[in-house]
Design a protein around this motif. Structure first.
Motif, PDB file in Angstrom:
ATOM      1  N   HIS A 122       0.852  -1.191   0.000  1.00  0.00           N
ATOM      2  CA  HIS A 122       0.000   0.000   0.000  1.00  0.00           C
ATOM      3  C   HIS A 122       0.884   1.236   0.000  1.00  0.00           C
ATOM      4  N   ARG A 123       0.698   2.108  -0.972  1.00  0.00           N
ATOM      5  CA  ARG A 123       1.393   3.392  -1.012  1.00  0.00           C
ATOM      6  C   ARG A 123       0.342   4.468  -0.740  1.00  0.00           C
ATOM      7  N   LEU A 124       0.382   5.007   0.470  1.00  0.00           N
ATOM      8  CA  LEU A 124      -0.667   5.911   0.927  1.00  0.00           C
ATOM      9  C   LEU A 124      -0.169   7.343   0.996  1.00  0.00           C
ATOM     10  N   GLY A 125      -0.990   8.258   0.548  1.00  0.00           N
ATOM     11  CA  GLY A 125      -0.730   9.674   0.733  1.00  0.00           C
ATOM     12  C   GLY A 125      -1.858  10.281   1.539  1.00  0.00           C
ATOM     13  N   LEU A 154      -5.542   4.735   9.701  1.00  0.00           N
ATOM     14  CA  LEU A 154      -5.619   3.899   8.500  1.00  0.00           C
ATOM     15  C   LEU A 154      -4.330   3.105   8.320  1.00  0.00           C
ATOM     16  N   VAL A 155      -3.187   3.758   8.493  1.00  0.00           N
ATOM     17  CA  VAL A 155      -1.911   3.054   8.368  1.00  0.00           C
ATOM     18  C   VAL A 155      -1.838   1.911   9.372  1.00  0.00           C
ATOM     19  N   ASP A 156      -2.244   2.171  10.615  1.00  0.00           N
ATOM     20  CA  ASP A 156      -2.204   1.145  11.658  1.00  0.00           C
ATOM     21  C   ASP A 156      -3.110  -0.030  11.310  1.00  0.00           C
ATOM     22  N   ARG A 157      -4.301   0.253  10.832  1.00  0.00           N
ATOM     23  CA  ARG A 157      -5.237  -0.824  10.498  1.00  0.00           C
ATOM     24  C   ARG A 157      -4.726  -1.672   9.337  1.00  0.00           C
ATOM     25  N   VAL A 174       3.597  -1.107   3.885  1.00  0.00           N
ATOM     26  CA  VAL A 174       2.803   0.108   3.839  1.00  0.00           C
ATOM     27  C   VAL A 174       3.755   1.296   3.855  1.00  0.00           C
ATOM     28  N   THR A 175       3.730   2.081   2.788  1.00  0.00           N
ATOM     29  CA  THR A 175       4.562   3.289   2.730  1.00  0.00           C
ATOM     30  C   THR A 175       3.645   4.509   2.717  1.00  0.00           C
ATOM     31  N   THR A 176       4.152   5.611   3.266  1.00  0.00           N
ATOM     32  CA  THR A 176       3.311   6.793   3.430  1.00  0.00           C
ATOM     33  C   THR A 176       3.995   8.038   2.893  1.00  0.00           C
ATOM     34  N   TYR A 177       3.163   8.976   2.504  1.00  0.00           N
ATOM     35  CA  TYR A 177       3.633  10.305   2.096  1.00  0.00           C
ATOM     36  C   TYR A 177       2.603  11.314   2.587  1.00  0.00           C
ATOM     37  N   THR A 178       3.040  12.339   3.305  1.00  0.00           N
ATOM     38  CA  THR A 178       2.118  13.335   3.830  1.00  0.00           C
ATOM     39  C   THR A 178       2.387  14.698   3.208  1.00  0.00           C
TER      40      THR A 178
END
Length: 310
Positions: free
Chosen positions: A95-98, A108-111, A121-125
């Motif tokens: 999952h690549r989440l922004g 959401l990241v935790d779930r 799971v990678t994130t960008y804010t």
């Protein structure tokens, strides 16, 4: 001869080594073979890349130009290769989440991490909803979790699929010692003389807030637009009152209260590309986003019900 990545690596190796002899050693080539290869590269590029001297070699202006490009291209290709290897290894399960900053994004990241312990799971804010939507359009992100004011349209509405996660009334943050902090809810008009603080964004929330204030009979005299930590500090010390979502977490030194009549609404949206690699996982991610929102509301309700405040 067409220029290839290996040629750029050769040019960079010569420049880094400062001599053909040392470069040949680092590349595992004989010095005459490297000299012949450099000549072929120079013919392909239309001029000499290095000037040879007693102390080694130095780049010509053409060489500097090629080296500048090589120092951009080679790391980019390396990054592409590493990302492709990760993608091939993990398949389409990562999952690549922004998202914009806030408890809903963290929830959401935790779930997602708990639902698939082996799933990356990678994130960008970013504060910019447009930037996040652009990342999904460009394929750099699978999903964007953003917020919009009222019924306004999300960015890239014609290219991305957007679904509402939840909608919240906008609350006001007050210092615990504020005269209105003991109220169950606060009328916007009662805050006419206050300075305000809020986080930045590129949507219409600022305009919607200003319009709500005009309807309440006043115009804000001062609005500090800054990061969340600074907003919290300004409220805690009584310098300003703030705006926040209903899911704002319990924070020492301040309380959050709904505004009478709900003059401002914030909609949480999840967006994805309908033809992207993650489109098939959108229902599951949406369910997790809604679960994260419910969790955040439960925590907020428990905080509000707790005797003595947060």
């Amino acid at each position: 001869m067409e220029l290839e990545l290996r040629h750029l690596k050769t040019i960079r190796a010569i420049a880094d080594a400062g001599s053909l002899t040392r470069a040949a050693t680092s590349l595992g080539l004989a010095q005459p073979a490297l000299s012949a290869q450099l000549k072929r590269i120079e013919r392909a590029l239309g001029g000499a890349l290095f000037v040879r001297g007693r102390d080694g070699v130095r780049a010509t202006p053409l060489g500097d130009l090629v080296l500048d490009r090589a120092r951009v291209v080679l790391p980019a290709v390396c990054e592409l290769q590493e990302e492709a290897v990760r993608f091939a290894r993990e398949g389409a399960t990562g999952h690549r989440l922004g998202g914009t900053h806030g408890p809903l994004f963290g929830g959401l990241v935790d779930r997602l991490a708990r639902a698939g312990p082996g799933t990356r799971v990678t994130t960008y804010t970013s504060w910019s909803e447009r930037e996040l939507a652009g990342g999904v359009v460009a394929g750099r992100l699978d999903f964007a979790l953003v917020g919009v004011c009222g019924e306004s349209s999300p960015p890239e509405a014609g290219r991305l699929a957007w679904t509402e996660v939840a909608r919240d009334p906008v609350h006001v943050m007050l210092a615990v010692g504020h005269p209105l902090a003991s109220r169950a809810e606060v009328a916007l008009s009662e805050l006419a003389g206050e300075a305000w603080t809020d986080v930045p964004g590129d949507g219409c929330f600022g305009d919607c807030f200003a319009a709500a204030c005009v309807r309440a009979g006043f115009t804000p005299t001062c609005v500090y637009e800054t990061d969340t930590a600074s907003c919290v500090h300004l409220v805690q010390v009584g310098r300003a009152v703030g705006l926040c979502r209903a899911t704002f977490p319990a924070t020492s030194g301040l309380v959050t209260r709904p505004l009478v009549g709900t003059p401002l609404i914030w909609r949480h949206l999840l967006g994805w590309h309908p033809e992207g690699r993650a489109a098939g996982r959108a229902p599951a991610v949406l369910a997790h986003a809604r679960g994260a929102h419910a969790d955040a509301l439960d925590r907020s309700a428990a905080r509000t019900a707790c005797p003595g405040g947060p």
